[in-house]
Design an enzyme around this catalytic site. Structure first.
Site, short mmCIF file in Angstrom:
data_model
loop_
_atom_site.label_atom_id
_atom_site.label_comp_id
_atom_site.label_asym_id
_atom_site.label_seq_id
_atom_site.Cartn_x
_atom_site.Cartn_y
_atom_site.Cartn_z
N ASP A 1 0.83 -1.21 0.00
CA ASP A 1 0.00 0.00 0.00
C ASP A 1 0.87 1.26 0.00
O ASP A 1 1.97 1.25 0.54
CB ASP A 1 -0.91 -0.02 1.24
N ASN B 1 1.18 3.45 -2.96
CA ASN B 1 1.66 3.90 -4.29
C ASN B 1 1.12 5.29 -4.65
O ASN B 1 1.84 6.12 -5.19
CB ASN B 1 1.20 2.93 -5.39
N ARG C 1 0.07 7.74 -2.69
CA ARG C 1 0.67 8.81 -1.88
C ARG C 1 2.11 9.09 -2.31
O ARG C 1 2.56 10.22 -2.31
CB ARG C 1 0.60 8.45 -0.39
N HIS D 1 2.11 3.40 -9.06
CA HIS D 1 1.90 1.97 -9.30
C HIS D 1 3.06 1.38 -10.11
O HIS D 1 3.51 0.27 -9.85
CB HIS D 1 0.57 1.73 -10.01
N SER E 1 -10.76 -6.78 -4.49
CA SER E 1 -12.14 -6.80 -4.99
C SER E 1 -12.75 -5.40 -4.92
O SER E 1 -13.60 -5.05 -5.73
CB SER E 1 -13.00 -7.73 -4.12
N TRP F 1 -12.05 -1.97 -7.66
CA TRP F 1 -12.88 -1.60 -8.83
C TRP F 1 -13.58 -0.28 -8.58
O TRP F 1 -14.01 0.39 -9.53
CB TRP F 1 -13.94 -2.66 -9.11
N LEU G 1 10.99 -20.31 -5.57
CA LEU G 1 10.08 -19.46 -4.78
C LEU G 1 8.68 -19.60 -5.36
O LEU G 1 8.50 -19.52 -6.58
CB LEU G 1 10.52 -17.99 -4.87
N ARG H 1 2.17 -4.97 6.12
CA ARG H 1 1.44 -3.96 5.37
C ARG H 1 2.27 -2.68 5.37
O ARG H 1 2.66 -2.19 6.44
CB ARG H 1 0.06 -3.67 5.96
N ILE I 1 -6.51 -4.69 7.58
CA ILE I 1 -6.28 -5.87 6.75
C ILE I 1 -6.87 -5.69 5.34
O ILE I 1 -6.40 -6.28 4.38
CB ILE I 1 -6.91 -7.11 7.44
N SER I 2 -7.91 -4.85 5.22
CA SER I 2 -8.53 -4.56 3.92
C SER I 2 -8.88 -5.82 3.12
O SER I 2 -8.61 -5.89 1.91
CB SER I 2 -7.64 -3.62 3.09
#
Ligand code: IPE
Ligand code: IPE
Ligand code: MG
Length: 247
Positions: free
Chosen positions: A17, A19, A21, A34, A63, A66, A128, A178, A185-186
């Site tokens: 999380d 990008n 800002r 991004h 989800s 969008w 990996l 995070r 947790i989003s």
């Protein structure tokens, strides 16, 4: 603690999380953040491999994402196609097994084909396991797993649900990071993070680097994972067994 004493998480999960800002601070469009985020991710994959992490799972598009402005959503879809073309050959050469986790039905046929090709081409790799959660939500995963069991007429138990999840091919994450400073947790890994150690960093994702990863791993390594037991119980067994999530 000496580096050799570090307990390396078997599975690291990351909510990437910050990008937007990062871009805003530089008076750039959000998509520039991004794009830089893809670079950070590429470095993070390399750092995880160097440290012996077995599984990396990242949250790339939720989800709920969008609901963003349509130009940002389409920019993210384009970026996924670009990142696939640019990164998959390199990942493949480095022994990375790629999985895309999430509901693909809403993605364009071109994107769906790209995801499938990347998975097929890297299926034999072992160095990996890299899961990219795209159009993913923890609630979606639990619901699709339950639907799968119901359609087969199978009983719903913790074990059967676990096996029907989109992430059934990997153990639960040991460490969930995070970035971006938000303490939530989003809708990420709601089922699998039941006993994950949580680590929140104020770093914006495009600024995330190997040093930040090492800080998170060091914090993880210093935690006592009790899985419901007492400290004394763990002590009588010698030292706490890392990554043990059964028994
Ligand atoms: C995370 O960065 C990437 C995605 C959700 C796709 P954000 O875009 O959420 O960045 P901030 O939180 O607005 O800074
Ligand atoms: C979570 O970030 C999703 C991803 C990183 C892909 P968000 O930026 O969408 O989360 P919220 O909306 O702030 O909770
Ligand atoms: Mg965000």
């Amino acid at each position: 603690m000496a580096a050799s004493d570090l307990i390396i998480p078997r599975h690291i999960a990351i909510v990437m999380d910050g990008n937007g800002r990062w871009a805003k601070k530089r008076f750039l469009p959000r998509i520039a953040g991004h794009r830089q985020g893809v670079e950070s991710l590429s470095a993070c994959v390399k750092a995880c491999m160097e440290r012996g992490v077995g599984v990396l799972t990242v949250f790339a598009f939720s989800s709920e994402n969008w609901n963003r402005p349509s130009d940002e959503v389409s920019g993210l879809m384009d970026l996924l196609v670009l990142a696939l073309a640019k990164q998959v050959p390199r990942l493949n050469a480095n022994g990375v097994q790629l999985h895309f986790i999430g509901d693909r039905q809403r993605l364009s046929t071109k994107v769906q084909a790209g995801l499938q090709d990347a998975e097929i081409n890297t299926a034999g790799n072992q160095r990996l396991i890299f899961n990219v959660c795209f159009n993913y939500g923890g609630r979606w995963d639990i619901a699709q797993a339950a639907q799968k069991l119901a359609s087969r007429g199978e009983a719903i138990t913790e074990q059967s649900l676990d096996q029907a999840m989109a992430l059934a091919h990997v153990p639960d994450p040991d460490l969930l990071i995070r970035t971006g400073g938000e303490l939530r947790i989003s809708n990420f890994m709601l089922w699998q993070a039941a006993y994950s150690e949580l680590y929140f960093s104020d770093k914006l994702w495009p600024d995330f680097d190997a040093a930040t990863l090492d800080e998170a791993i060091a914090a993880y390594s210093a935690r006592e994972r009790r899985f419901g037991k007492t400290s004394a119980q763990l002590a009588t067994r010698g030292i706490a067994i890392p990554n043990e999530n059964t028994a």
